[in-house]
Motif scaffolding. Sequence first.
Motif, short mmCIF file in Angstrom:
data_model
loop_
_atom_site.label_atom_id
_atom_site.label_comp_id
_atom_site.label_asym_id
_atom_site.label_seq_id
_atom_site.Cartn_x
_atom_site.Cartn_y
_atom_site.Cartn_z
N PRO A 59 -16.36 -1.43 -7.13
CA PRO A 59 -17.37 -0.89 -8.53
C PRO A 59 -18.49 -1.56 -8.34
O PRO A 59 -19.73 -1.16 -9.61
CB PRO A 59 -16.17 -1.23 -9.64
N MET A 60 -18.56 -3.16 -8.37
CA MET A 60 -19.87 -3.88 -8.63
C MET A 60 -21.28 -3.34 -7.63
O MET A 60 -21.97 -3.71 -8.09
CB MET A 60 -19.01 -4.78 -8.41
N LEU A 61 -20.48 -3.25 -6.98
CA LEU A 61 -21.84 -3.04 -5.94
C LEU A 61 -22.59 -1.40 -6.40
O LEU A 61 -23.06 -1.48 -6.63
CB LEU A 61 -21.45 -3.41 -4.10
N LYS A 62 -21.16 -0.74 -6.57
CA LYS A 62 -21.28 0.19 -6.88
C LYS A 62 -22.65 0.02 -7.80
O LYS A 62 -23.51 1.91 -8.22
CB LYS A 62 -20.14 1.50 -7.45
N GLN A 63 -22.09 -0.23 -9.69
CA GLN A 63 -22.81 -0.31 -10.57
C GLN A 63 -24.31 -0.80 -10.37
O GLN A 63 -25.31 -0.46 -11.38
CB GLN A 63 -22.31 -1.02 -11.35
N GLY A 64 -24.90 -1.27 -9.37
CA GLY A 64 -26.01 -2.15 -8.84
C GLY A 64 -26.47 -2.58 -10.32
O GLY A 64 -27.90 -2.69 -10.19
N MET A 65 -25.74 -3.63 -11.33
CA MET A 65 -26.68 -4.50 -11.84
C MET A 65 -25.26 -5.11 -12.24
O MET A 65 -23.77 -5.06 -12.51
CB MET A 65 -26.37 -3.84 -12.95
N VAL A 66 -25.77 -6.51 -12.67
CA VAL A 66 -24.88 -7.95 -13.10
C VAL A 66 -24.87 -7.87 -14.72
O VAL A 66 -26.18 -7.82 -15.28
CB VAL A 66 -25.33 -8.89 -12.65
N LYS A 67 -23.62 -7.91 -15.85
CA LYS A 67 -23.54 -7.54 -17.30
C LYS A 67 -24.15 -9.29 -17.47
O LYS A 67 -22.50 -9.71 -17.15
CB LYS A 67 -23.18 -6.74 -17.41
N ASP A 68 -25.01 -10.05 -18.04
CA ASP A 68 -24.36 -11.69 -18.79
C ASP A 68 -23.21 -11.45 -19.50
O ASP A 68 -23.33 -9.89 -20.46
CB ASP A 68 -25.55 -12.10 -19.51
N GLY A 69 -22.32 -12.57 -19.27
CA GLY A 69 -21.59 -12.48 -20.73
C GLY A 69 -20.57 -11.34 -20.88
O GLY A 69 -19.80 -11.31 -21.06
N LYS A 70 -20.40 -10.45 -19.30
CA LYS A 70 -19.27 -10.18 -18.75
C LYS A 70 -18.76 -10.01 -17.46
O LYS A 70 -18.11 -11.16 -16.73
CB LYS A 70 -19.23 -7.87 -18.98
N ASP A 71 -19.89 -9.78 -16.29
CA ASP A 71 -19.52 -9.91 -15.61
C ASP A 71 -19.78 -11.72 -15.29
O ASP A 71 -19.31 -12.10 -13.69
CB ASP A 71 -20.62 -9.37 -14.14
N VAL A 72 -21.00 -11.86 -15.32
CA VAL A 72 -20.91 -13.88 -14.88
C VAL A 72 -21.36 -14.37 -15.76
O VAL A 72 -21.86 -13.69 -17.20
CB VAL A 72 -22.28 -13.87 -14.42
N ALA A 73 -21.63 -15.41 -16.57
CA ALA A 73 -21.71 -16.68 -18.04
C ALA A 73 -22.05 -17.88 -17.07
O ALA A 73 -21.92 -18.54 -15.67
CB ALA A 73 -20.38 -16.20 -18.08
N PRO A 74 -22.81 -18.49 -17.71
CA PRO A 74 -22.88 -19.95 -17.32
C PRO A 74 -21.60 -21.09 -16.87
O PRO A 74 -20.57 -20.85 -17.91
CB PRO A 74 -23.82 -20.49 -18.37
N GLY A 75 -22.15 -21.22 -16.12
CA GLY A 75 -20.85 -22.45 -15.19
C GLY A 75 -21.23 -23.83 -15.47
O GLY A 75 -22.43 -24.26 -16.96
N LEU A 76 -20.46 -25.25 -15.23
CA LEU A 76 -20.84 -26.62 -16.14
C LEU A 76 -22.63 -27.00 -14.41
O LEU A 76 -23.31 -27.68 -15.21
CB LEU A 76 -20.40 -27.06 -15.54
N GLY A 77 -22.51 -25.72 -13.25
CA GLY A 77 -23.48 -26.17 -12.23
C GLY A 77 -23.22 -27.95 -11.75
O GLY A 77 -25.23 -28.34 -11.58
N PHE A 78 -22.18 -28.47 -11.83
CA PHE A 78 -22.57 -30.07 -10.58
C PHE A 78 -23.21 -29.38 -9.42
O PHE A 78 -23.76 -30.47 -9.23
CB PHE A 78 -20.59 -29.72 -10.68
N ILE A 79 -23.12 -28.49 -9.09
CA ILE A 79 -23.86 -28.50 -7.56
C ILE A 79 -24.98 -28.21 -7.43
O ILE A 79 -25.71 -28.36 -6.38
CB ILE A 79 -23.13 -27.40 -6.76
N GLY A 80 -25.68 -27.91 -8.90
CA GLY A 80 -27.07 -27.74 -8.51
C GLY A 80 -27.37 -26.20 -9.36
O GLY A 80 -26.80 -25.37 -9.48
N ASP A 81 -28.60 -26.43 -9.05
CA ASP A 81 -29.26 -24.77 -10.15
C ASP A 81 -29.65 -23.53 -8.78
O ASP A 81 -30.12 -22.49 -9.38
CB ASP A 81 -30.09 -24.27 -10.64
N ASP A 82 -29.24 -24.37 -7.82
CA ASP A 82 -29.84 -23.33 -6.33
C ASP A 82 -28.86 -22.46 -5.61
O ASP A 82 -28.62 -22.41 -4.61
CB ASP A 82 -30.52 -24.41 -5.31
#
Length: 401
Positions: free
Chosen positions: A179-202
């Motif tokens: 379903p994630m592939l089919k929906q064709g988009m990524v929803k901020d605050g639902k599918d993904v959110a900010p992490g803590l970034g220890f590995i870097g931004d890349d």
Amino acid sequence: MLKRLCTALLLALACAGAPAADAPKGSLVIIGGGLRADNAQVWQKIVELAGGQGALIAVFPSAAQHPEQSGTSAAERLNRYGARAFVVPVAPQLAGLDARKAADDPALAQAVRDAGGAYFVGGDQARITAALKRADGSNTAVLDALWSMYRRGGVIAGTSAGAAIMSSTMFLDPPPILPMLKQGMVKDGKDVAPGLGFIGDDVFVDQHLLIRGRFARMLPVMLAKRYTLGLGIDENTAAVVGPTREVTVLGYRGAIVLDLAQASTDRAQAQFNLSNARISYLDSGDRFNLASRSFTPGPDKARATGGVPEHRGPVFFPDILGNTAVVNLLEKLADSDQQQAIGLAFDGPRSAAPEQGFEFSFTRRQDGEYASQRGEGWSIFNVRMDVRPVRMNLPLYSTAP
């Protein structure tokens, strides 16, 4: 003239992957989940990087549903391998505790800053960020202490949810993979959110990767968030990231590296598609440098020489999202007389749009295939991967009379 030379030298060092002056001197141990008590290789590595026998390690049960039990259990395991672990009582599920207020306690922050390492247990990664980030998004005192310890040379380890927080973007509550592939988009605050970034931004990090077939769900997030590198770690396995950004895989199975630096997508198509991506499988003992994007096979590996292949004829998997399917396919392709393999991904007949699916094609590079000299293990680097939407004619009819 001197200024131009200094600028050129700094640019050259950056391009060569040299660490910046303020880059963390510590390490990360990113565990894909399901870390077993008897996986001495990983537990000992955490203790070693925290300072060795007697090292102080702060255990964060922040993600856990039952933090008292999870924190105590993790501390006991670390102590069994020589640490002096202590539990940091910063967890939303701790009864009668305001986790954010606790995370600003100066005494707790100092204890974390003075430790040689930290360990995040599994659970729900949103609980970790909710505890360690203030409502306005700024760092709590404990999170600043974690960064201070990491920059000084300490280790930050985490399993499952504790792995998800390592990148600056993390999965939050995504739908299943197809379903994630089919929906064709990524929803901020639902599918993904900010992490803590220890590995870097890349680098984008995911966990439980092979056993749950999750490599494909990383792709739309990487495109949407403009990541060109993805690192996915399987269960009972760790990716150890050193201060030079060298990744070493330890443990039971391995890790997947996704490289989209040369990939493209046809935005004229409504459905998800991807061309010219690269997928690599790192077995235990293999290394990958995040800065130079170079691979080094483990000491028990030798380049495959093209002898008599084990498999002949087309390499095809009907469910590329199944348990360890993508690695099984890559290994079969590496030991076959074929140059390309195909995997399909479809939902069940009662799903939304069951006729819609995806074809994953994998094109090998024989100079990137290394076989173990002691067993059946493979290291497979820089296989080309293309994804295109396909349709199945439904309903399926039996050919029986």
